[in-house]
Design a protein around this motif. Structure first.
Motif, PDB file in Angstrom:
ATOM      1  N   TYR A 158       0.784  -1.173  -0.026  1.00  0.00           N
ATOM      2  CA  TYR A 158       0.096  -0.088   0.006  1.00  0.00           C
ATOM      3  C   TYR A 158       0.682   1.250   0.200  1.00  0.00           C
ATOM      4  CZ  TYR A 158      -4.234   2.730   0.676  1.00  0.00           C
ATOM      5  OH  TYR A 158      -4.926   3.528   0.747  1.00  0.00           O
TER       6      TYR A 158
ATOM      7  N   LEU B 297       2.946   2.370   2.287  1.00  0.00           N
ATOM      8  CA  LEU B 297       3.397   3.069   3.453  1.00  0.00           C
ATOM      9  C   LEU B 297       4.642   2.676   3.786  1.00  0.00           C
ATOM     10  CD1 LEU B 297       0.014   2.259   5.197  1.00  0.00           C
ATOM     11  CD2 LEU B 297       1.010   4.563   4.809  1.00  0.00           C
TER      12      LEU B 297
ATOM     13  N   ALA C 194       5.436   5.272  -3.953  1.00  0.00           N
ATOM     14  CA  ALA C 194       5.960   6.287  -2.954  1.00  0.00           C
ATOM     15  C   ALA C 194       5.281   6.681  -1.678  1.00  0.00           C
ATOM     16  CB  ALA C 194       6.455   7.705  -3.538  1.00  0.00           C
TER      17      ALA C 194
ATOM     18  N   PRO D 134       0.749   6.210  -0.047  1.00  0.00           N
ATOM     19  CA  PRO D 134      -0.521   5.448  -0.510  1.00  0.00           C
ATOM     20  C   PRO D 134      -1.231   6.126  -1.559  1.00  0.00           C
ATOM     21  CG  PRO D 134      -0.531   5.964   1.866  1.00  0.00           C
ATOM     22  CD  PRO D 134       0.948   6.417   1.092  1.00  0.00           C
ATOM     23  N   GLY D 135      -0.810   7.169  -1.962  1.00  0.00           N
ATOM     24  CA  GLY D 135      -1.691   7.816  -3.340  1.00  0.00           C
ATOM     25  C   GLY D 135      -1.222   7.113  -4.422  1.00  0.00           C
TER      26      GLY D 135
ATOM     27  N   MET E 265      -3.085   3.828  -4.681  1.00  0.00           N
ATOM     28  CA  MET E 265      -4.297   4.011  -5.056  1.00  0.00           C
ATOM     29  C   MET E 265      -4.746   4.393  -6.448  1.00  0.00           C
ATOM     30  SD  MET E 265      -6.380   6.172  -2.051  1.00  0.00           S
ATOM     31  CE  MET E 265      -5.044   7.041  -1.885  1.00  0.00           C
TER      32      MET E 265
ATOM     33  N   HIS F 172      -8.054  -0.915   6.656  1.00  0.00           N
ATOM     34  CA  HIS F 172      -7.018  -1.328   7.717  1.00  0.00           C
ATOM     35  C   HIS F 172      -7.668  -1.748   9.052  1.00  0.00           C
ATOM     36  CE1 HIS F 172      -3.877   1.293   5.999  1.00  0.00           C
ATOM     37  NE2 HIS F 172      -4.744   1.681   5.286  1.00  0.00           N
TER      38      HIS F 172
ATOM     39  N   PHE G 190      -9.478   1.322  11.515  1.00  0.00           N
ATOM     40  CA  PHE G 190     -10.168   2.149  10.667  1.00  0.00           C
ATOM     41  C   PHE G 190      -9.369   3.476  10.163  1.00  0.00           C
ATOM     42  CE2 PHE G 190     -14.127  -0.166  11.923  1.00  0.00           C
ATOM     43  CZ  PHE G 190     -13.761  -1.519  11.139  1.00  0.00           C
ATOM     44  N   MET G 191      -9.327   3.973   8.934  1.00  0.00           N
ATOM     45  CA  MET G 191      -8.766   4.886   8.618  1.00  0.00           C
ATOM     46  C   MET G 191      -9.761   6.128   8.369  1.00  0.00           C
ATOM     47  SD  MET G 191      -5.472   5.135   9.213  1.00  0.00           S
ATOM     48  CE  MET G 191      -4.707   3.739  10.048  1.00  0.00           C
TER      49      MET G 191
ATOM     50  N   LYS H 236     -15.144   3.439   0.712  1.00  0.00           N
ATOM     51  CA  LYS H 236     -14.206   4.475   0.483  1.00  0.00           C
ATOM     52  C   LYS H 236     -13.017   3.707  -0.901  1.00  0.00           C
ATOM     53  CE  LYS H 236     -10.613   6.572   3.354  1.00  0.00           C
ATOM     54  NZ  LYS H 236     -10.188   6.542   4.669  1.00  0.00           N
TER      55      LYS H 236
ATOM     56  N   ARG I 250     -12.666   4.772  -4.979  1.00  0.00           N
ATOM     57  CA  ARG I 250     -11.419   5.001  -5.801  1.00  0.00           C
ATOM     58  C   ARG I 250     -10.992   4.250  -6.585  1.00  0.00           C
ATOM     59  NH1 ARG I 250      -9.555   9.021  -1.284  1.00  0.00           N
ATOM     60  NH2 ARG I 250     -11.424   8.614  -0.166  1.00  0.00           N
TER      61      ARG I 250
ATOM     62  N   HIS J   5      -7.364  13.016  12.224  1.00  0.00           N
ATOM     63  CA  HIS J   5      -6.844  11.711  12.107  1.00  0.00           C
ATOM     64  C   HIS J   5      -5.660  11.682  10.787  1.00  0.00           C
ATOM     65  CE1 HIS J   5      -6.539   7.653  11.960  1.00  0.00           C
ATOM     66  NE2 HIS J   5      -7.710   7.194  11.906  1.00  0.00           N
TER      67      HIS J   5
ATOM     68  N   ALA K  14      -5.320   8.682   8.621  1.00  0.00           N
ATOM     69  CA  ALA K  14      -6.475   8.520   7.780  1.00  0.00           C
ATOM     70  C   ALA K  14      -5.953   9.429   6.376  1.00  0.00           C
ATOM     71  CB  ALA K  14      -7.770   8.689   8.440  1.00  0.00           C
TER      72      ALA K  14
ATOM     73  N   ASP L  36      -3.117  10.566   5.484  1.00  0.00           N
ATOM     74  CA  ASP L  36      -2.269   9.884   4.898  1.00  0.00           C
ATOM     75  C   ASP L  36      -2.494   9.009   3.903  1.00  0.00           C
ATOM     76  OD1 ASP L  36       0.511   9.497   3.915  1.00  0.00           O
ATOM     77  OD2 ASP L  36       1.179   8.734   5.868  1.00  0.00           O
ATOM     78  N   THR L  37      -3.228   7.995   4.415  1.00  0.00           N
ATOM     79  CA  THR L  37      -3.513   6.877   3.448  1.00  0.00           C
ATOM     80  C   THR L  37      -4.786   7.310   2.358  1.00  0.00           C
ATOM     81  OG1 THR L  37      -5.445   6.249   5.064  1.00  0.00           O
ATOM     82  CG2 THR L  37      -3.556   5.181   5.633  1.00  0.00           C
ATOM     83  N   VAL L  38      -4.904   8.578   2.225  1.00  0.00           N
ATOM     84  CA  VAL L  38      -5.625   9.023   1.194  1.00  0.00           C
ATOM     85  C   VAL L  38      -4.833   9.670   0.202  1.00  0.00           C
ATOM     86  CG1 VAL L  38      -8.106   8.570   1.807  1.00  0.00           C
ATOM     87  CG2 VAL L  38      -7.268  10.753   2.190  1.00  0.00           C
ATOM     88  N   GLY L  39      -3.725   9.807   0.470  1.00  0.00           N
ATOM     89  CA  GLY L  39      -2.561  10.407  -0.300  1.00  0.00           C
ATOM     90  C   GLY L  39      -2.360  12.000  -0.006  1.00  0.00           C
TER      91      GLY L  39
END
Lengths: 554, 429
Positions: free
Chosen positions: A49, A51, A69, A71-72, A75, A83, A86-87, A151, A155, B302, B305, B307-310
């Motif tokens: 992912y 990270l 590089a 998570p972006g 995705m 996760h 949860f994020m 979510k 994406r 958060h 959270a 970070d994990t969506v970029g």
């Protein structure tokens, strides 16, 4: 999406968390990754992912090698992740959480209408409904998990990573999740499903990759028997089953009467709870995490002051006593989080073994610690409890989870005790140690202790409980005999009274419950079902073989 | 399998069971009730006689003559209003509903007006209501800017204790640059830059080196006080032309400024106050409805959270800490160019901390911060009025009034508010 991992290696200093891992996920496949805690599953997913950056190896998406590089990037390549923790931002609405990072815009501001549409349409394509304007913090965890899935899919994820998704779910919620996973796979989405629970894997996976000590040690089909999967996961031959004589309940040990505990906001987190535990029996408290179990055991120990109610130890009220006096009265306590409440990580094994007894003989004499006694005590306890360590002077923080827990157990059980309260006694413990810890707890029961076990793992509750108490929303839903079906427990965990739960469970079996039933009818080869109180108990994933292997990590 | 789909969904049961209603929280209604009692005491102490009130100014479209308000009756009316606010808050609390900021603000303003009636009843001097309100708004200006800076920084997760230092740096830069350029407007450009400089230090230490943000903020305040005092007593003393009085002219807005009461209060101010209106409205909309605002709040609540969506958490924090510094720095211009004063040592006198209190009382929202800042501004204005009315109270006590109101407000009302969850916690992957 077809995903291929080639030779992924990730090191943290001298520790290799992932060692040359190869893995292929085909489009529309549900690919399970099975491994014990600390085997390197989560590290691998974090590499995938974006990270973590791997030291070696490559990630190939649909034939194209990619580097992530962050998570972006992952995705953008079509990888989504749910996760374990949860994020989600609790104070945001569902829609805000879903569109965060890729907000639809209208006239310079976020287009709330199309954000809500995205949520509704994605949820409906999976066969459920979510209110886009609900605050995430107000939703039950099962629904929050769906928000995470929505979510990821909004994406355009073509591969979904689910990291220990069932840890926080009731059996019924797990069932609904399995349905969603199947719907997704049928529509072509690939799923990587990470777990250490054998039963779920067999119910849902198309193929299984087993990881141990950071390496791929094998692949298996879902038809593989649980024992074989467990052997692969642990690295030696294991057998499953429970071996335990019926309880011999004696005099009253622990009695809780009308206990009410309120949290800082005044919300009752333990709400009028009453029960008894007799000496010589184990009462297991089941329930989804956060339904008052923590506060209940804290009130018994005396670190939380209840608002109402009383607690008796061997017939004697202990309400006015402090923690010290309660321990002296014969209460032993195993906290749910050993690293913060169970041991002092920077102290040696020698010191940790006497933490609760430093004030009195034989540990201290004339105000000074009796070092000779401490060392003798440590050597004996380490041998007795099979703590795997190079030296009794090692810092406890450097031991594996299972060995740390053995140190806690060794300390608590080395006193005269009449009541043992153990909260999550095997959380984060390797399979090999679980069986040892369980046997020690049962041994205390047989020596005449009243034992209260709190666990969120149904397997553990069923393996240990002579009687099972179920908590939901701070209330005691009911107490049922040990060995009741997990379907009934699952329904009770949602707050349904025992009779109603038994009736409904008889009408509808969950997928895992059906698997149990099928196994029961076929009388699986070589796996003796232990019959107790007229119910079949053969599902506890307890490893019988105690020939431990090196458990020391890092 | 179909059987399981038909099974009753446990979600509803779980939701109902997992979320028991919290017991009512009566803290705010109780504090309001106490305030009502205090107001009643003031009403009892109000001497017989009238307060002479003037609400017109010479430029209004039509004139309202000076009129007398019966002191006691007014004081009792205000008491009833505070009591009504307390009762409303009580009803809301019993229904477990949120008590809006405006209820608290209305009660506070009524209590302060009762104090005004108490000191002015039976006197011959005229109370200029328009001037009083305009002064309140003006004195609230630096508090609003400071509180907005706090809102932006804390919403993104950085505790900004350095508002005081940013105000002071802004005041200094505005005075010196305006003096050098010979134009007060140039000072308005320099002030935010000075605030950005202080914000950059805050961001550098708290984001790059993860130093405790409260400590960094306190140290920065001390640094700015020391630095400006040093420059004041050396460079500025030797070159008085660098610290001359330059004032932003008052810019009455045509027509709007001629509305009686409202006009002179809101629309006969200088550019800084108009900028404040614009920034408050813009931030209120953008923080809650724009992409920037959503990401800002996600990072403060958060960060993982986000970070994990970029979203780059630390970059977002850097940018918004600088933005917050700019806002506070601009507010610093109030003390010099907007007030027509030269720079003086430690002239912000703790306004940065009152701004912080306004931010908390306003629950981290721009409009809430404005409402809270107005209460503090009114107490400041009352202090000035009491001095001119020659109230027989030692001036030191009068000087304490805004700070006493601050302590009471934060202790009495801020207990239940919720700060951004990740505030003050450095983000490390």
């Amino acid at each position: 999406m077809r995903l291929e991992l080639r030779g992924i290696t990730k090191r943290f200093g001298a520790f290799t968390a992932n060692d040359a891992i190869d893995l292929v996920v085909e489009p529309g496949q549900i690919h399970a990754i099975l491994g014990e805690n600390g085997a390197g599953k989560s590290t691998l997913m974090n590499v995938l992912y974006g990270l973590y950056t791997p030291e070696e190896g490559e990630i190939v998406v649909d034939g194209v090698p990619r580097t992530f590089a962050g998570p972006g990037d992952a995705m953008a390549a079509g990888i989504g992740m749910v996760h374990q923790h949860f994020m989600l931002v609790p104070v945001f609405t569902v829609a805000e959480n879903v569109v965060l990072g890729q907000e639809p815009m209208a006239r310079g501001l976020i287009d709330a209408g199309s954000a809500a549409t995205v949520v509704r349409e994605t949820a409906e394509s999976l066969g459920f409904h979510i209110d886009p304007n609900a605050l995430v913090g107000d939703l039950p965890v099962g629904v929050q998990q769906r928000v995470e899935i929505v979510k990821a899919l909004s994406r355009k994820a073509e591969l979904l990573i689910l990291d220990e998704p069932t840890a926080v779910l009731t059996p019924q919620e797990t069932d609904e999740l399995i349905e969603i996973m199947r719907t997704l796979a049928a529509s072509g989405t690939s799923i990587l499903f990470i777990t250490h629970k054998l039963r779920e894997i067999r119910a849902v996976a198309d193929t299984i990759t087993i990881i141990r000590h950071g390496r791929v040690v094998g692949t298996a089909e879902p038809t593989t028997p649980e024992t074989e999967l467990a052997s692969l996961m642990v690295g030696r031959s294991v057998s499953l089953g429970v071996d335990r004589a019926p309880a011999q309940p004696g005099e009253p040990g622990l009695a809780v009467r009308g206990l009410v505990v309120r949290d800082a906001h005044g919300v009752p987190v333990v709400d009028d709870v009453s029960f008894d535990v007799a000496r010589g029996e184990i009462v297991a408290v089941a329930g989804v995490q956060g339904n008052g179990q923590t506060e209940l055991v804290e009130a018994i120990l005396g670190v939380t002051t209840p608002e109402h109610g009383s607690i008796e130890l061997a017939g004697r009220p202990i309400d006015g006593l402090g923690v010290r006096d309660r321990l002296d009265a014969g209460l032993a306590f195993i906290p749910e989080d050993r690293s913060t409440d169970g041991v002092v990580g920077e102290f040696s094994i020698v010191e940790n073994l006497v933490l609760d007894r430093v004030g009195a003989a034989p540990v201290s004499r004339g105000g000074a610690l009796d070092v000779a006694y401490l060392r003798r005590n440590a050597a004996e306890r380490v041998a007795e409890f099979d703590v795997r360590t190079t030296s009794i002077d090692r810092e406890v923080g450097t031991l594996s989870g299972g060995n740390q827990q053995k140190v806690v157990l060794a300390r608590e059980l080395s006193r005269d005790l009449s009541v043992l309260v153990a909260s999550q006694p095997t959380r984060g413990v390797d399979v090999g140690s679980i069986e040892f810890l369980h046997r020690r707890i049962v041994a205390e029961r047989d020596k005449g202790a009243a034992v209260l076990i709190v666990s969120t793992e149904l397997d553990e509750v069923l393996a240990l409980g002579d009687r099972i108490a179920v908590m939901c929303g701070g209330r005691l839903v009911g107490i049922v005999p040990g060995g009741v079906s997990r379907d009934v427990l699952g329904l009770m965990m949602t707050g349904m009274p025992p009779e109603e739960a038994a009736r409904q469970a008889a009408e509808h079996h969950t997928l895992l419950g059906e698997a149990d039933l099928a196994a029961e009818l076929q009388a699986p080869d070589g796996e003796p079902a232990v019959v107790q109180d007229g119910a079949v108990v053969q599902d506890a994933a307890v490893v019988q073989d105690a020939s431990h292997e090196s458990e020391e990590q890092r | 399998m179909t059987a399981t789909l038909d099974a009753p969904t446990p979600a509803a049961a779980t939701a109902a069971a997992a979320l028991p209603a919290p017991p009512p929280a009566y803290r705010t209604p109780i504090v309001l009730a106490v305030l009502a009692v205090v107001t009643a005491v003031m009403a009892l102490a109000t001497p017989a006689g009238a307060t002479n009130v003037r609400i017109s100014t010479n430029t209004d479209l039509f004139q309202i003559p000076v009129f007398a308000v019966p002191g006691r009756a007014t004081a009792w009316l205000l008491t009833v209003l505070v009591l009504a606010a307390a009762a409303y808050a009580f009803v809301l609390a019993r229904g477990r509903r949120r008590i809006p900021v405006w209820v608290i603000v209305v009660a506070g303003v009524c209590a302060l007006l009762a104090l005004l009636v108490l000191i002015s009843a039976g006197k011959t001097q005229v109370v200029p209501v328009t001037g009083l309100l305009a002064g309140t708004l003006f004195l609230a200006t630096p508090l609003v800017f400071g509180a907005l800076s706090g809102v932006v920084c804390e919403r993104v997760g950085i505790v900004n204790i350095a508002i005081e230092g940013q105000l002071l740096a802004g005041a200094f830069a505005a005075a010196v640059v305006a003096s050098m350029a010979g134009s007060a407007y140039v000072g308005l450009i320099a002030a935010p830059l000075a605030g950005v400089a202080v914000g950059a230090l805050l961001a550098f230490f708290s984001i790059r080196y993860q130093v405790n943000q409260i400590i960094v903020g306190v140290v920065l305040n001390v640094l700015v006080v020391g630095l400006t005092s040093f420059l004041f007593s050396t460079v500025l003393r030797e070159n008085p032309q660098l610290n001359s009085r330059t004032a932003l002219p008052t810019l009455p807005i045509p027509l709007l400024s001629e509305i009686p009461l409202v006009g002179p209060v809101l629309f006969r101010q200088n550019l800084l106050v108009y900028l404040m209106y614009a920034i408050v409205i813009a931030l209120q909309i953008l923080i809650f409805r724009s992409r920037w605002g959503l990401r800002l709040r996600a990072v403060g609540e958060h960060p993982k959270a986000a970070d994990t969506v970029g979203i780059d958490v630390n970059r977002t924090r850097w940018r918004n800490t600088l933005l917050g510094g700019a806002v506070a720095g601009l507010g610093g211009a109030f003390f010099t160019v907007a007030s027509g004063l030269a720079f003086g040592k430690e002239m912000t006198a703790g306004r940065g901390f009152i701004a912080l209190a306004a931010m908390i009382l306003g629950r981290w929202s721009p409009t809430g911060a404005v409402a809270a800042a107005v209460v503090f501004g009114l107490s400041d204005q009352l202090r000035i009025l009491m001095a001119t009315l020659a109230v027989p109270v030692p001036s030191q006590f009068l000087l304490m009034l805004p700070y006493v109101v601050t302590i009471l407000a934060v202790a009495g009302f801020a207990g239940k508010v919720r700060a951004p969850a990740a505030e003050g916690i450095p983000y490390v992957k």
